[in-house]
Design a protein around this motif. Structure first.
Motif, PDB file in Angstrom:
ATOM      1  N   GLU A  17       0.825  -1.213   0.000  1.00 53.08           N
ATOM      2  CA  GLU A  17       0.000   0.000   0.000  1.00 53.08           C
ATOM      3  C   GLU A  17       0.858   1.262   0.000  1.00 53.08           C
ATOM      4  O   GLU A  17       0.518   2.253  -0.659  1.00 53.08           O
ATOM      5  CB  GLU A  17      -0.955  -0.016   1.192  1.00 53.08           C
ATOM      6  N   GLU A  18       1.971   1.232   0.708  1.00 51.76           N
ATOM      7  CA  GLU A  18       2.889   2.382   0.706  1.00 51.76           C
ATOM      8  C   GLU A  18       3.473   2.603  -0.686  1.00 51.76           C
ATOM      9  O   GLU A  18       3.658   3.731  -1.121  1.00 51.76           O
ATOM     10  CB  GLU A  18       3.999   2.191   1.739  1.00 51.76           C
ATOM     11  N   ARG A  19       3.799   1.513  -1.387  1.00 51.96           N
ATOM     12  CA  ARG A  19       4.309   1.643  -2.754  1.00 51.96           C
ATOM     13  C   ARG A  19       3.241   2.268  -3.653  1.00 51.96           C
ATOM     14  O   ARG A  19       3.538   3.069  -4.521  1.00 51.96           O
ATOM     15  CB  ARG A  19       4.716   0.284  -3.343  1.00 51.96           C
ATOM     16  N   MET A  20       1.986   1.882  -3.440  1.00 51.98           N
ATOM     17  CA  MET A  20       0.895   2.466  -4.221  1.00 51.98           C
ATOM     18  C   MET A  20       0.749   3.954  -3.927  1.00 51.98           C
ATOM     19  O   MET A  20       0.606   4.757  -4.839  1.00 51.98           O
ATOM     20  CB  MET A  20      -0.423   1.753  -3.905  1.00 51.98           C
ATOM     21  N   LYS A  21       0.808   4.320  -2.649  1.00 49.95           N
ATOM     22  CA  LYS A  21       0.660   5.726  -2.264  1.00 49.95           C
ATOM     23  C   LYS A  21       1.766   6.586  -2.855  1.00 49.95           C
ATOM     24  O   LYS A  21       1.560   7.767  -3.135  1.00 49.95           O
ATOM     25  CB  LYS A  21       0.651   5.866  -0.741  1.00 49.95           C
ATOM     26  N   SER A  22       2.931   5.987  -3.054  1.00 52.91           N
ATOM     27  CA  SER A  22       4.053   6.744  -3.626  1.00 52.91           C
ATOM     28  C   SER A  22       3.818   7.053  -5.100  1.00 52.91           C
ATOM     29  O   SER A  22       4.536   7.866  -5.682  1.00 52.91           O
ATOM     30  CB  SER A  22       5.359   5.962  -3.457  1.00 52.91           C
ATOM     31  N   GLY A  23       2.834   6.376  -5.694  1.00 51.63           N
ATOM     32  CA  GLY A  23       2.542   6.588  -7.106  1.00 51.63           C
ATOM     33  C   GLY A  23       3.294   5.659  -8.040  1.00 51.63           C
ATOM     34  O   GLY A  23       3.098   5.693  -9.249  1.00 51.63           O
ATOM     35  N   ARG A  24       4.156   4.841  -7.483  1.00 49.84           N
ATOM     36  CA  ARG A  24       4.948   3.944  -8.329  1.00 49.84           C
ATOM     37  C   ARG A  24       4.109   2.796  -8.892  1.00 49.84           C
ATOM     38  O   ARG A  24       4.379   2.305  -9.979  1.00 49.84           O
ATOM     39  CB  ARG A  24       6.122   3.399  -7.527  1.00 49.84           C
ATOM     40  N   TYR A  25       3.096   2.373  -8.142  1.00 54.67           N
ATOM     41  CA  TYR A  25       2.249   1.260  -8.555  1.00 54.67           C
ATOM     42  C   TYR A  25       0.784   1.664  -8.494  1.00 54.67           C
ATOM     43  O   TYR A  25       0.390   2.467  -7.661  1.00 54.67           O
ATOM     44  CB  TYR A  25       2.471   0.036  -7.646  1.00 54.67           C
ATOM     45  N   GLY A  26      -0.024   1.045  -9.357  1.00 53.30           N
ATOM     46  CA  GLY A  26      -1.438   1.358  -9.384  1.00 53.30           C
ATOM     47  C   GLY A  26      -2.285   0.441  -8.527  1.00 53.30           C
ATOM     48  O   GLY A  26      -3.423   0.764  -8.202  1.00 53.30           O
ATOM     49  N   SER A  27      -1.723  -0.729  -8.152  1.00 55.98           N
ATOM     50  CA  SER A  27      -2.494  -1.681  -7.357  1.00 55.98           C
ATOM     51  C   SER A  27      -1.542  -2.609  -6.603  1.00 55.98           C
ATOM     52  O   SER A  27      -0.349  -2.689  -6.917  1.00 55.98           O
ATOM     53  CB  SER A  27      -3.407  -2.517  -8.255  1.00 55.98           C
TER      54      SER A  27
END
Length: 85
Positions: A17-27
């Protein structure tokens, strides 16, 4: 492509979820897919290193080795990794 369902431990779910919040991943599945890709690449590199190691030991056993000092080994390694020119 088949669909699988997995349950992530809380710490891994939080990480994804942190990776998603960073914008790097969409899901979360994008994070998991990338993690599996990285794991596959790591395992391929390990297999390649083992093959190269075996080749080197076979050459040594055949008397084809070259004696190097520890400094020479480190320098060659650094050059191979692109750490020095």
């Amino acid at each position: 492509m088949s669909t699988e369902s997995i349950t992530l431990p809380q710490d891994l779910r939080h990480f994804a979820e942190e990776r998603m919040k960073s914008g790097r991943y969409g899901s979360v599945i994008d994070v998991v897919r990338d993690a599996f890709t990285a794991l596959r690449q790591d395992e391929e590199r390990i297999l390649q290193m083992r093959a190269e190691g075996k080749k080197g030991f076979d050459q040594l056993d055949a008397g084809q080795g070259t004696e190097l000092s520890a400094d020479e080994v480190l320098e060659r390694s650094d050059r191979r990794l692109g750490l020095i020119q």
